[in-house]
Design a protein around this motif. Structure first.
Motif, PDB file in Angstrom:
ATOM      1  N   SER A   1       0.589  -1.189  -0.021  1.00  0.00           N
ATOM      2  CA  SER A   1       0.063  -0.070  -0.001  1.00  0.00           C
ATOM      3  C   SER A   1       0.937   1.351   0.096  1.00  0.00           C
ATOM      4  O   SER A   1       0.696   2.047  -0.653  1.00  0.00           O
ATOM      5  CB  SER A   1      -0.898  -0.062   1.179  1.00  0.00           C
ATOM      6  N   ARG A   2       2.100   1.270   0.788  1.00  0.00           N
ATOM      7  CA  ARG A   2       2.879   2.464   0.945  1.00  0.00           C
ATOM      8  C   ARG A   2       3.410   2.628  -0.406  1.00  0.00           C
ATOM      9  O   ARG A   2       3.598   3.792  -0.969  1.00  0.00           O
ATOM     10  CB  ARG A   2       3.719   2.338   1.923  1.00  0.00           C
ATOM     11  N   ALA A   3       3.784   1.409  -1.329  1.00  0.00           N
ATOM     12  CA  ALA A   3       4.795   1.751  -2.266  1.00  0.00           C
ATOM     13  C   ALA A   3       3.575   2.123  -3.545  1.00  0.00           C
ATOM     14  O   ALA A   3       3.996   3.058  -4.334  1.00  0.00           O
ATOM     15  CB  ALA A   3       5.297   0.267  -2.835  1.00  0.00           C
ATOM     16  N   VAL A   4       2.495   1.663  -3.481  1.00  0.00           N
ATOM     17  CA  VAL A   4       1.505   2.094  -4.277  1.00  0.00           C
ATOM     18  C   VAL A   4       1.361   3.630  -4.314  1.00  0.00           C
ATOM     19  O   VAL A   4       1.010   4.226  -5.284  1.00  0.00           O
ATOM     20  CB  VAL A   4       0.244   1.221  -4.237  1.00  0.00           C
ATOM     21  N   LYS A   5       1.097   4.106  -2.993  1.00  0.00           N
ATOM     22  CA  LYS A   5       0.757   5.574  -2.901  1.00  0.00           C
ATOM     23  C   LYS A   5       2.003   6.356  -3.360  1.00  0.00           C
ATOM     24  O   LYS A   5       1.618   7.239  -4.218  1.00  0.00           O
ATOM     25  CB  LYS A   5       0.590   5.826  -1.375  1.00  0.00           C
ATOM     26  N   LYS A   6       3.108   5.823  -3.320  1.00  0.00           N
ATOM     27  CA  LYS A   6       4.222   6.450  -3.643  1.00  0.00           C
ATOM     28  C   LYS A   6       4.087   6.435  -5.125  1.00  0.00           C
ATOM     29  O   LYS A   6       4.649   7.806  -5.788  1.00  0.00           O
ATOM     30  CB  LYS A   6       5.625   6.086  -3.211  1.00  0.00           C
ATOM     31  N   LEU A   7       4.099   5.477  -5.933  1.00  0.00           N
ATOM     32  CA  LEU A   7       3.990   5.188  -7.286  1.00  0.00           C
ATOM     33  C   LEU A   7       3.087   5.880  -7.997  1.00  0.00           C
ATOM     34  O   LEU A   7       3.098   6.737  -9.178  1.00  0.00           O
ATOM     35  CB  LEU A   7       3.915   3.873  -7.936  1.00  0.00           C
TER      36      LEU A   7
END
Length: 181
Positions: free
Chosen positions: A74-80
């Protein structure tokens, strides 16, 4: 080996330690060539590569395939999303489900990353014959399945003893059920 402790652990023949050493060497941010392709953290690179290889894909499927906990994904998706490398699209069949896809910028970065990753993989594979490589992947799958089983059973035992399991431990149980069914 130390003589200061009775029966010290021989790390050179300790399978989890040896796998961790190789994993540390192959970490995406350890490889200067790969690291110079983007400012992404390894977590975001793994998620971006997973999206590019399997899109359209749900976050939950990325977590399962890569065995990253859902919070990390989830954190990675938000950043991407914030970096405008991916897009979230409504699923064609389930309107409440969001699928992730690479946009044009994400596809361009994906192509650069996988070219470097593929080159590295070919170099590593050169140390093994085709038969050894096939056997290695078979053995790696066995170790992965057993590790998942051990962690899931340990989590289930602790839950059964009355402990409140964190989300990542519940996820391990779910993953094991999914892979063993």
């Amino acid at each position: 080996m130390t003589e200061e402790i009775d029966k010290p652990l021989d790390l050179s023949s300790h399978l989890p330690f040896r796998i961790a050493v190789v994993s540390n060497l192959l970490a995406l941010n350890r490889d200067w060539k790969i690291r110079n392709l983007s400012d992404l953290d390894p977590r975001e690179m793994r998620v971006l590569i997973n999206i590019g290889s399997y899109m359209p894909i749900k976050s939950a499927d990325i977590a399962y395939q890569s065995r990253l906990d859902s919070y990390t994904v989830s954190r990675a998706v938000k950043k991407l999303l914030a970096l405008d490398l991916i897009e979230s699209q409504t699923d064609l069949y389930k309107k409440n489900v969001k699928n992730l896809v690479l946009n044009d910028r994400g596809k361009e970065l994906y192509q650069r990353l996988i070219a470097a990753l593929d080159e590295r993989s070919k170099q590593l594979e050169k140390v093994l014959t085709q038969d050894e490589l096939t056997l290695f992947y078979t053995m790696l799958e066995k170790v992965e399945n057993k590790a998942e089983q051990l962690l899931a059973e340990q989590a289930r035992d602790l839950i059964n003893s009355g402990l409140d399991a964190p989300a990542d431990q519940k996820e391990l149980i779910r993953w094991y059920k999914k892979s063993s069914s």
